[in-house]
Design a protein around this motif. Structure first.
Motif, PDB file in Angstrom:
ATOM      1  N   TYR A 194       0.681  -1.017  -0.160  1.00 43.73           N
ATOM      2  CA  TYR A 194       0.142   0.035   0.253  1.00 43.73           C
ATOM      3  C   TYR A 194       0.692   1.476   0.259  1.00 43.73           C
ATOM      4  CZ  TYR A 194      -3.877  -2.837   1.099  1.00 43.73           C
ATOM      5  OH  TYR A 194      -4.917  -4.043   1.117  1.00 43.73           O
ATOM      6  N   TRP A 195       2.007   1.240   0.223  1.00 40.56           N
ATOM      7  CA  TRP A 195       3.195   2.048  -0.267  1.00 40.56           C
ATOM      8  C   TRP A 195       3.198   2.939  -1.409  1.00 40.56           C
ATOM      9  CZ3 TRP A 195       5.420   5.007   4.164  1.00 40.56           C
ATOM     10  CH2 TRP A 195       5.501   3.760   5.685  1.00 40.56           C
ATOM     11  N   SER A 196       3.479   4.374  -1.701  1.00 34.29           N
ATOM     12  CA  SER A 196       3.691   4.350  -2.706  1.00 34.29           C
ATOM     13  C   SER A 196       5.287   5.183  -3.249  1.00 34.29           C
ATOM     14  CB  SER A 196       2.666   4.855  -3.999  1.00 34.29           C
ATOM     15  OG  SER A 196       2.111   5.746  -2.504  1.00 34.29           O
ATOM     16  N   GLU A 197       5.743   5.278  -3.984  1.00 33.85           N
ATOM     17  CA  GLU A 197       6.667   5.812  -4.335  1.00 33.85           C
ATOM     18  C   GLU A 197       6.255   7.382  -4.279  1.00 33.85           C
ATOM     19  OE1 GLU A 197      10.305   6.115  -6.881  1.00 33.85           O
ATOM     20  OE2 GLU A 197      10.757   4.344  -5.845  1.00 33.85           O
ATOM     21  N   GLU A 242       2.806  13.245  14.836  1.00 36.37           N
ATOM     22  CA  GLU A 242       2.399  14.099  15.879  1.00 36.37           C
ATOM     23  C   GLU A 242       0.647  13.906  15.282  1.00 36.37           C
ATOM     24  OE1 GLU A 242       4.449  17.194  16.677  1.00 36.37           O
ATOM     25  OE2 GLU A 242       5.046  15.469  16.013  1.00 36.37           O
ATOM     26  N   SER A 243       1.473  15.341  14.136  1.00 37.50           N
ATOM     27  CA  SER A 243      -0.022  15.327  12.815  1.00 37.50           C
ATOM     28  C   SER A 243      -0.603  14.163  12.717  1.00 37.50           C
ATOM     29  CB  SER A 243       0.814  15.974  12.577  1.00 37.50           C
ATOM     30  OG  SER A 243      -0.902  16.860  11.194  1.00 37.50           O
ATOM     31  N   PHE A 244       0.652  13.211  12.363  1.00 38.72           N
ATOM     32  CA  PHE A 244      -0.027  12.087  11.094  1.00 38.72           C
ATOM     33  C   PHE A 244      -0.975  10.902  12.562  1.00 38.72           C
ATOM     34  CE2 PHE A 244       0.746   7.703  10.516  1.00 38.72           C
ATOM     35  CZ  PHE A 244       0.187   7.547   9.084  1.00 38.72           C
ATOM     36  N   LEU A 245       0.163  11.128  13.435  1.00 36.52           N
ATOM     37  CA  LEU A 245      -1.146   9.588  14.300  1.00 36.52           C
ATOM     38  C   LEU A 245      -3.119  10.624  15.315  1.00 36.52           C
ATOM     39  CD1 LEU A 245       2.386   8.355  16.505  1.00 36.52           C
ATOM     40  CD2 LEU A 245       0.519   7.370  14.668  1.00 36.52           C
ATOM     41  N   THR A 246      -2.145  11.899  15.139  1.00 39.76           N
ATOM     42  CA  THR A 246      -3.822  12.777  15.681  1.00 39.76           C
ATOM     43  C   THR A 246      -4.969  13.107  14.215  1.00 39.76           C
ATOM     44  OG1 THR A 246      -2.731  14.400  16.110  1.00 39.76           O
ATOM     45  CG2 THR A 246      -2.350  12.845  17.897  1.00 39.76           C
ATOM     46  N   GLN A 247      -4.301  13.016  13.337  1.00 40.56           N
ATOM     47  CA  GLN A 247      -5.062  13.878  12.360  1.00 40.56           C
ATOM     48  C   GLN A 247      -5.517  14.977  12.468  1.00 40.56           C
ATOM     49  OE1 GLN A 247      -5.430  12.855   8.811  1.00 40.56           O
ATOM     50  NE2 GLN A 247      -3.371  12.431   9.739  1.00 40.56           N
ATOM     51  N   LYS A 298      -5.314   4.463   5.246  1.00 44.20           N
ATOM     52  CA  LYS A 298      -4.524   2.827   4.732  1.00 44.20           C
ATOM     53  C   LYS A 298      -4.257   2.061   6.311  1.00 44.20           C
ATOM     54  CE  LYS A 298      -6.112   0.264   1.780  1.00 44.20           C
ATOM     55  NZ  LYS A 298      -6.517  -0.403   2.177  1.00 44.20           N
ATOM     56  N   HIS A 299      -2.896   2.991   6.756  1.00 48.64           N
ATOM     57  CA  HIS A 299      -2.372   2.872   7.765  1.00 48.64           C
ATOM     58  C   HIS A 299      -3.161   1.899   8.797  1.00 48.64           C
ATOM     59  CE1 HIS A 299       1.210   2.774  10.526  1.00 48.64           C
ATOM     60  NE2 HIS A 299       0.442   3.140  11.365  1.00 48.64           N
ATOM     61  N   ALA A 300      -3.713   3.653   9.469  1.00 49.16           N
ATOM     62  CA  ALA A 300      -4.749   3.214  10.174  1.00 49.16           C
ATOM     63  C   ALA A 300      -5.894   1.535  10.286  1.00 49.16           C
ATOM     64  CB  ALA A 300      -5.175   3.820  10.257  1.00 49.16           C
ATOM     65  N   GLN A 301      -5.925   1.604   8.768  1.00 48.65           N
ATOM     66  CA  GLN A 301      -6.930   0.760   8.765  1.00 48.65           C
ATOM     67  C   GLN A 301      -6.582  -0.996   8.996  1.00 48.65           C
ATOM     68  OE1 GLN A 301      -8.741   0.176   5.087  1.00 48.65           O
ATOM     69  NE2 GLN A 301      -8.509  -2.430   5.266  1.00 48.65           N
ATOM     70  N   LEU A 302      -5.108  -1.268   8.042  1.00 52.77           N
ATOM     71  CA  LEU A 302      -4.063  -1.818   8.698  1.00 52.77           C
ATOM     72  C   LEU A 302      -4.051  -2.398   9.720  1.00 52.77           C
ATOM     73  CD1 LEU A 302      -2.555  -1.602   5.270  1.00 52.77           C
ATOM     74  CD2 LEU A 302      -3.778  -3.258   5.942  1.00 52.77           C
ATOM     75  N   LEU A 340       0.615  -5.943  12.904  1.00 56.86           N
ATOM     76  CA  LEU A 340       1.212  -4.683  12.641  1.00 56.86           C
ATOM     77  C   LEU A 340       1.182  -3.803  13.494  1.00 56.86           C
ATOM     78  CD1 LEU A 340      -0.235  -4.437   9.597  1.00 56.86           C
ATOM     79  CD2 LEU A 340       2.254  -4.299   9.768  1.00 56.86           C
ATOM     80  N   GLU A 341       0.816  -3.793  14.459  1.00 55.95           N
ATOM     81  CA  GLU A 341       0.074  -3.345  15.653  1.00 55.95           C
ATOM     82  C   GLU A 341       1.077  -2.671  16.661  1.00 55.95           C
ATOM     83  OE1 GLU A 341      -3.485  -2.174  18.684  1.00 55.95           O
ATOM     84  OE2 GLU A 341      -2.761  -3.897  18.462  1.00 55.95           O
ATOM     85  N   THR A 342       1.793  -4.249  17.014  1.00 61.41           N
ATOM     86  CA  THR A 342       2.584  -4.653  17.422  1.00 61.41           C
ATOM     87  C   THR A 342       4.190  -3.587  17.077  1.00 61.41           C
ATOM     88  OG1 THR A 342       1.636  -7.086  18.750  1.00 61.41           O
ATOM     89  CG2 THR A 342       3.966  -6.178  19.271  1.00 61.41           C
TER      90      THR A 342
END
Length: 186
Positions: free
Chosen positions: A22-25, A78-83, A105-109, A116-118
């Protein structure tokens, strides 16, 4: 990227392969703003090539908080994690190439897969340990010691990043930094 992630925690190959798929360049030229101050970070970046800096502005002056370079994550975490809007900017110091994944997508996976959570809990723990170590160095060591530790940890940065940015990162006056770089043996 697979080797980097596996160095923190081994997860099943098929889960890691799916996640990485799911990662893109993404590439950006030097001196480009990747994430603007007060904007929400929508991507997590993995640096393939290049150097970036995160900084905050105070009365128009940049105060560098961190540098990112391969192989590592980049972005305003921190912006990414908390949106929520970032207090910081992210800028490419050099031409930079990344892999990136959108927050949704990251949060869903992560939510769907305990492994992945670990993995990302362990990465977050290591990130926190690094922040605490940096804070300790800023509070406990004099300018010369901070400079020597930086030069030992990231010697390539001395030739690739401006002295002004390194001085800001180390919280050393630019004039004193210039004296240090010319007198301290590394």
């Amino acid at each position: 990227m697979k080797n980097y992630l596996s160095s923190f925690y081994n997860i099943r190959e098929e889960i890691l392969e799916e996640y990485i798929s799911y990662w893109s360049e993404y590439s950006i030229p030097k001196k480009s703003i990747i994430t603007e101050c007060y904007r929400t970070e929508h991507f997590l970046y993995f640096v393939k090539d290049g150097i970036q800096k995160s900084y905050y502005l105070n009365e128009g002056k940049q105060h560098v908080m961190f540098f990112a370079y391969a192989p590592s994550f980049s972005g305003i975490v921190e912006s990414f994690l908390t949106q929520t809007p970032s207090k910081y900017c992210l800028e490419a110091i050099t031409d930079s190439t990344f892999l990136r994944i959108p927050y949704t997508k990251h949060a869903q996976l992560i939510k769907e897969n305990r492994e992945l959570e670990t993995l990302f809990r362990i990465i977050a723990e290591q990130f926190l340990i690094g922040i605490i170590e940096r804070h300790h160095q800023l509070m406990a060591f004099n300018a010369e010691t901070r400079f020597k530790k930086f030069a030992k940890r990231s010697p390539h940065m001395l030739n690739m990043v401006s002295q002004k940015d390194i001085a800001s990162y180390l919280r050393i006056d630019p004039t004193n930094f210039s004296k240090l770089i010319n007198t301290v043996k590394i």
